[in-house]
Design a protein around this motif. Sequence first.
Motif, PDB file in Angstrom:
ATOM      1  N   LEU A   1      18.513  11.035   1.444  1.00  0.00           N
ATOM      2  CA  LEU A   1      17.776  11.848   2.405  1.00  0.00           C
ATOM      3  C   LEU A   1      16.267  11.662   2.291  1.00  0.00           C
ATOM      4  N   GLY A   2      15.843  10.967   1.243  1.00  0.00           N
ATOM      5  CA  GLY A   2      14.413  10.745   1.053  1.00  0.00           C
ATOM      6  C   GLY A   2      13.677  12.002   0.646  1.00  0.00           C
ATOM      7  N   VAL A   3      14.325  12.858  -0.138  1.00  0.00           N
ATOM      8  CA  VAL A   3      13.682  14.100  -0.580  1.00  0.00           C
ATOM      9  C   VAL A   3      12.444  13.753  -1.396  1.00  0.00           C
TER      10      VAL A   3
ATOM     11  N   GLU B   1      21.232  14.337   8.723  1.00  0.00           N
ATOM     12  CA  GLU B   1      22.193  13.607   7.901  1.00  0.00           C
ATOM     13  C   GLU B   1      23.455  14.454   7.752  1.00  0.00           C
ATOM     14  N   THR B   2      24.613  13.808   7.800  1.00  0.00           N
ATOM     15  CA  THR B   2      25.878  14.495   7.538  1.00  0.00           C
ATOM     16  C   THR B   2      26.043  14.632   6.029  1.00  0.00           C
ATOM     17  N   ILE B   3      26.380  15.824   5.578  1.00  0.00           N
ATOM     18  CA  ILE B   3      26.436  16.112   4.142  1.00  0.00           C
ATOM     19  C   ILE B   3      27.806  16.654   3.752  1.00  0.00           C
TER      20      ILE B   3
ATOM     21  N   LYS C   1      19.637  18.840   8.619  1.00  0.00           N
ATOM     22  CA  LYS C   1      18.331  18.573   9.215  1.00  0.00           C
ATOM     23  C   LYS C   1      17.224  19.102   8.306  1.00  0.00           C
ATOM     24  N   LEU C   2      16.208  18.298   8.093  1.00  0.00           N
ATOM     25  CA  LEU C   2      15.096  18.682   7.228  1.00  0.00           C
ATOM     26  C   LEU C   2      14.343  19.875   7.810  1.00  0.00           C
ATOM     27  N   PHE C   3      14.114  20.896   6.992  1.00  0.00           N
ATOM     28  CA  PHE C   3      13.293  22.032   7.407  1.00  0.00           C
ATOM     29  C   PHE C   3      11.831  21.673   7.177  1.00  0.00           C
TER      30      PHE C   3
ATOM     31  N   ILE D   1      22.692  25.934   4.530  1.00  0.00           N
ATOM     32  CA  ILE D   1      21.332  25.684   4.052  1.00  0.00           C
ATOM     33  C   ILE D   1      21.430  25.058   2.665  1.00  0.00           C
ATOM     34  N   ILE D   2      20.657  24.026   2.422  1.00  0.00           N
ATOM     35  CA  ILE D   2      20.593  23.422   1.079  1.00  0.00           C
ATOM     36  C   ILE D   2      19.179  23.542   0.550  1.00  0.00           C
TER      37      ILE D   2
END
Length: 237
Positions: free
Chosen positions: A201-203, A50-52, A214-216, A69-70
């Motif tokens: 993002l569906g966290v 996802e673009t953030i 990108k999800l880690f 990194i988020i």
Amino acid sequence: MANKKKTVKRGNNSSSKVVFWTIGIIAVFLLGFIFLGNQSKPVEKAKTNETIDYSNEPFLGKDSAPVSIIEFGDYKCPNCKNFSEEVVPVIKQELVDTGKAKFYFFNDSFISTDSIRSAKFAESVYQELGNETFWKFHDLLYSKQPKDPKYEKMDVYDEQFLVNTLKEIASDSDVNKVVENFHAKKSDAAWQKDMDYAEKLGVSGTPTIFVDGKLFTGSQLQDLIDMVDKAAQQKGK
């Protein structure tokens, strides 16, 4: 981080190096433990890309760092506290201080009313007192998280608690600025931006990590290092 052990030399700072190397080894295993048992909530599966928009978000590192990194976190989440205290220092040494990445904190406040209140107050700290003071408050708030699990979903972070916490690191005049900001709800939009991203993002739990959108999904610190290195290489860094 086995190579850390080889760099330990005798001298005045040798004991501190040994301690940090030991923390690094703990962090390798703790990362997997945290992500396997993170605080969860009923949402859709997290997206992988996802673009953030990173503007006006608190971060550690250099503006020039190529990778972002988020961490999505909740101040009432015990695993977020462990991540902040045990893993983030190693991420900072390995990836932030080396100039490879910036480390952002985004709110995903879902556990209790305290989660929302403390997140908005921290956003007010960031807006009024800047990035450095935000991180001091951020770390201090996690250090004060109640150890008794029964307090996890109880409201114990009232405004006076937050004010008293901030007073430990800021002057009375600066505290007043933050309180005025908080009362005027000036931080609400910044908090909502984070929450919208968490939903978009569906966290599904905290802490959750994204690298350049990108999800880690790894379970060890080396997995994160490899993912950051790959992202940097893709940008020619």
